[in-house]
Write a protein that holds these residues in place. Structure first.
Motif, mmCIF file in Angstrom:
data_model
loop_
_atom_site.group_PDB
_atom_site.id
_atom_site.type_symbol
_atom_site.label_atom_id
_atom_site.label_comp_id
_atom_site.label_asym_id
_atom_site.label_seq_id
_atom_site.Cartn_x
_atom_site.Cartn_y
_atom_site.Cartn_z
ATOM 1 N N TYR A 177 7.183 -4.949 -0.860
ATOM 2 C CA TYR A 177 7.021 -5.953 -1.910
ATOM 3 C C TYR A 177 6.957 -5.264 -3.269
ATOM 4 C CZ TYR A 177 5.986 -9.194 1.833
ATOM 5 O OH TYR A 177 6.074 -9.966 2.963
ATOM 6 N N LEU A 178 7.409 -5.966 -4.303
ATOM 7 C CA LEU A 178 7.265 -5.509 -5.671
ATOM 8 C C LEU A 178 5.845 -5.863 -6.103
ATOM 9 C CD1 LEU A 178 8.619 -4.263 -8.148
ATOM 10 C CD2 LEU A 178 9.365 -6.566 -8.785
ATOM 11 N N CYS A 179 5.097 -4.868 -6.567
ATOM 12 C CA CYS A 179 3.687 -5.061 -6.892
ATOM 13 C C CYS A 179 3.393 -4.589 -8.314
ATOM 14 C CB CYS A 179 2.811 -4.275 -5.910
ATOM 15 S SG CYS A 179 3.067 -4.751 -4.201
ATOM 16 N N SER A 180 2.236 -4.986 -8.818
ATOM 17 C CA SER A 180 1.829 -4.578 -10.161
ATOM 18 C C SER A 180 0.325 -4.434 -10.239
ATOM 19 C CB SER A 180 2.286 -5.609 -11.184
ATOM 20 O OG SER A 180 1.765 -5.294 -12.458
ATOM 21 N N ASP A 181 -0.080 -3.480 -11.063
ATOM 22 C CA ASP A 181 -1.499 -3.295 -11.369
ATOM 23 C C ASP A 181 -1.788 -3.812 -12.773
ATOM 24 O OD1 ASP A 181 -0.245 -1.459 -12.943
ATOM 25 O OD2 ASP A 181 -1.391 0.262 -12.272
ATOM 26 N N ARG A 182 -0.928 -4.683 -13.301
ATOM 27 C CA ARG A 182 -0.948 -5.247 -14.654
ATOM 28 C C ARG A 182 -0.345 -4.304 -15.677
ATOM 29 N NH1 ARG A 182 -6.931 -7.644 -14.457
ATOM 30 N NH2 ARG A 182 -6.457 -9.578 -13.399
ATOM 31 N N GLU A 183 -0.039 -3.088 -15.292
ATOM 32 C CA GLU A 183 0.535 -2.121 -16.221
ATOM 33 C C GLU A 183 1.971 -1.760 -15.850
ATOM 34 O OE1 GLU A 183 -0.935 -0.913 -18.987
ATOM 35 O OE2 GLU A 183 -2.637 -2.228 -18.613
ATOM 36 N N GLU A 184 2.162 -1.306 -14.607
ATOM 37 C CA GLU A 184 3.475 -0.826 -14.194
ATOM 38 C C GLU A 184 3.849 -1.399 -12.835
ATOM 39 O OE1 GLU A 184 4.064 3.325 -14.448
ATOM 40 O OE2 GLU A 184 2.918 3.516 -16.291
ATOM 41 N N PRO A 185 5.148 -1.655 -12.639
ATOM 42 C CA PRO A 185 5.588 -2.137 -11.330
ATOM 43 C C PRO A 185 5.684 -0.978 -10.326
ATOM 44 C CG PRO A 185 7.450 -1.959 -12.799
ATOM 45 C CD PRO A 185 6.226 -1.622 -13.611
ATOM 46 N N ILE A 186 5.391 -1.277 -9.074
ATOM 47 C CA ILE A 186 5.552 -0.317 -7.988
ATOM 48 C C ILE A 186 6.069 -1.076 -6.771
ATOM 49 C CG2 ILE A 186 3.742 1.306 -8.724
ATOM 50 C CD1 ILE A 186 1.877 -0.041 -6.703
ATOM 51 N N VAL A 187 6.647 -0.363 -5.834
ATOM 52 C CA VAL A 187 7.005 -0.949 -4.555
ATOM 53 C C VAL A 187 5.980 -0.450 -3.552
ATOM 54 C CG1 VAL A 187 8.709 -1.054 -2.711
ATOM 55 C CG2 VAL A 187 9.452 -1.136 -5.093
ATOM 56 N N ALA A 188 5.363 -1.358 -2.840
ATOM 57 C CA ALA A 188 4.368 -0.998 -1.837
ATOM 58 C C ALA A 188 4.687 -1.729 -0.539
ATOM 59 C CB ALA A 188 2.962 -1.358 -2.307
ATOM 60 N N CYS A 189 4.231 -1.167 0.536
ATOM 61 C CA CYS A 189 4.438 -1.743 1.855
ATOM 62 C C CYS A 189 3.169 -2.490 2.265
ATOM 63 C CB CYS A 189 4.754 -0.627 2.836
ATOM 64 S SG CYS A 189 5.077 -1.229 4.494
ATOM 65 N N TYR A 190 3.331 -3.759 2.660
ATOM 66 C CA TYR A 190 2.186 -4.539 3.123
ATOM 67 C C TYR A 190 2.163 -4.501 4.642
ATOM 68 C CZ TYR A 190 -0.981 -8.388 4.002
ATOM 69 O OH TYR A 190 -2.038 -9.154 4.431
ATOM 70 N N SER A 191 1.004 -4.238 5.200
ATOM 71 C CA SER A 191 0.826 -4.232 6.645
ATOM 72 C C SER A 191 0.061 -5.482 7.056
ATOM 73 C CB SER A 191 0.051 -2.976 7.078
ATOM 74 O OG SER A 191 -0.325 -3.089 8.432
ATOM 75 N N ASP A 192 0.709 -6.323 7.832
ATOM 76 C CA ASP A 192 0.070 -7.549 8.296
ATOM 77 C C ASP A 192 -1.091 -7.238 9.241
ATOM 78 O OD1 ASP A 192 -0.160 -10.360 8.455
ATOM 79 O OD2 ASP A 192 0.905 -10.342 10.370
ATOM 80 N N ALA A 193 -0.958 -6.183 10.024
ATOM 81 C CA ALA A 193 -2.003 -5.807 10.984
ATOM 82 C C ALA A 193 -3.303 -5.395 10.286
ATOM 83 C CB ALA A 193 -1.514 -4.686 11.891
ATOM 84 N N SER A 194 -3.176 -4.577 9.225
ATOM 85 C CA SER A 194 -4.380 -4.111 8.524
ATOM 86 C C SER A 194 -4.690 -4.935 7.278
ATOM 87 C CB SER A 194 -4.238 -2.638 8.140
ATOM 88 O OG SER A 194 -3.157 -2.474 7.247
ATOM 89 N N ARG A 195 -3.794 -5.872 6.926
ATOM 90 C CA ARG A 195 -3.957 -6.741 5.757
ATOM 91 C C ARG A 195 -4.215 -5.952 4.472
ATOM 92 N NH1 ARG A 195 -4.618 -12.113 6.200
ATOM 93 N NH2 ARG A 195 -6.081 -12.122 4.477
ATOM 94 N N CYS A 196 -3.391 -4.904 4.257
ATOM 95 C CA CYS A 196 -3.509 -4.135 3.016
ATOM 96 C C CYS A 196 -2.146 -3.588 2.614
ATOM 97 C CB CYS A 196 -4.532 -3.015 3.156
ATOM 98 S SG CYS A 196 -4.028 -1.692 4.242
ATOM 99 N N PHE A 197 -2.032 -3.252 1.324
ATOM 100 C CA PHE A 197 -0.836 -2.609 0.800
ATOM 101 C C PHE A 197 -1.011 -1.105 0.914
ATOM 102 C CE2 PHE A 197 -0.671 -6.677 -1.410
ATOM 103 C CZ PHE A 197 0.677 -6.982 -1.330
ATOM 104 N N ILE A 198 0.071 -0.408 1.283
ATOM 105 C CA ILE A 198 0.038 1.049 1.347
ATOM 106 C C ILE A 198 1.225 1.603 0.581
ATOM 107 C CG2 ILE A 198 -1.227 1.193 3.525
ATOM 108 C CD1 ILE A 198 1.457 1.708 4.903
ATOM 109 N N ASN A 199 1.109 2.846 0.174
ATOM 110 C CA ASN A 199 2.182 3.534 -0.521
ATOM 111 C C ASN A 199 3.190 3.990 0.532
ATOM 112 O OD1 ASN A 199 3.853 5.355 -1.803
ATOM 113 N ND2 ASN A 199 2.210 6.351 -2.929
ATOM 114 N N PRO A 200 4.422 3.489 0.497
ATOM 115 C CA PRO A 200 5.390 3.860 1.533
ATOM 116 C C PRO A 200 5.820 5.332 1.453
ATOM 117 C CG PRO A 200 6.437 2.547 -0.155
ATOM 118 C CD PRO A 200 4.960 2.560 -0.464
ATOM 119 N N LEU A 201 5.520 6.014 0.361
ATOM 120 C CA LEU A 201 5.901 7.416 0.212
ATOM 121 C C LEU A 201 4.816 8.380 0.685
ATOM 122 C CD1 LEU A 201 7.598 7.188 -3.289
ATOM 123 C CD2 LEU A 201 8.666 7.036 -1.043
#
Length: 87
Positions: free
Chosen positions: A35-59
């Motif tokens: 998913y395309l995500c933001s921390d209000r400053e910069e866009p990042i691409v992060a992977c969401y895990s449905d099992a753990s219900r959290c975003f992780i850095n795919p790199l």
């Protein structure tokens, strides 16, 4: 919905439907994926895990959590196939 700040405000200005979802509001993706995500400053691409219900850095090899950083997310838009447009 939380007030949009920074570049998100400029990106969404004038739209009738805002594609951004607020993590603060508890609006999380329905399925795992990138998913395309933001921390209000910069866009990042992060992977969401449905099992753990959290975003992780795919790199990151061991999946560093992004939950504290990500404020908004949206589906990555499908762009038109340029080969079909040129024909």
């Amino acid at each position: 919905m939380a007030e949009r700040e920074g570049w998100i405000a400029g990106f969404t200005e004038g739209l009738t439907m805002n594609p951004w979802h607020s993590v603060e509001d508890g609006d999380l993706p329905k399925k795992s994926g990138d998913y395309l995500c933001s921390d209000r400053e910069e866009p990042i691409v992060a992977c969401y895990s449905d099992a753990s219900r959290c975003f992780i850095n795919p790199l990151e090899k061991y999946g560093e959590d992004y939950d504290d950083l990500i404020k908004y997310w949206m589906e990555i838009p499908q762009l038109p196939n340029i080969r079909k447009i040129i024909k």
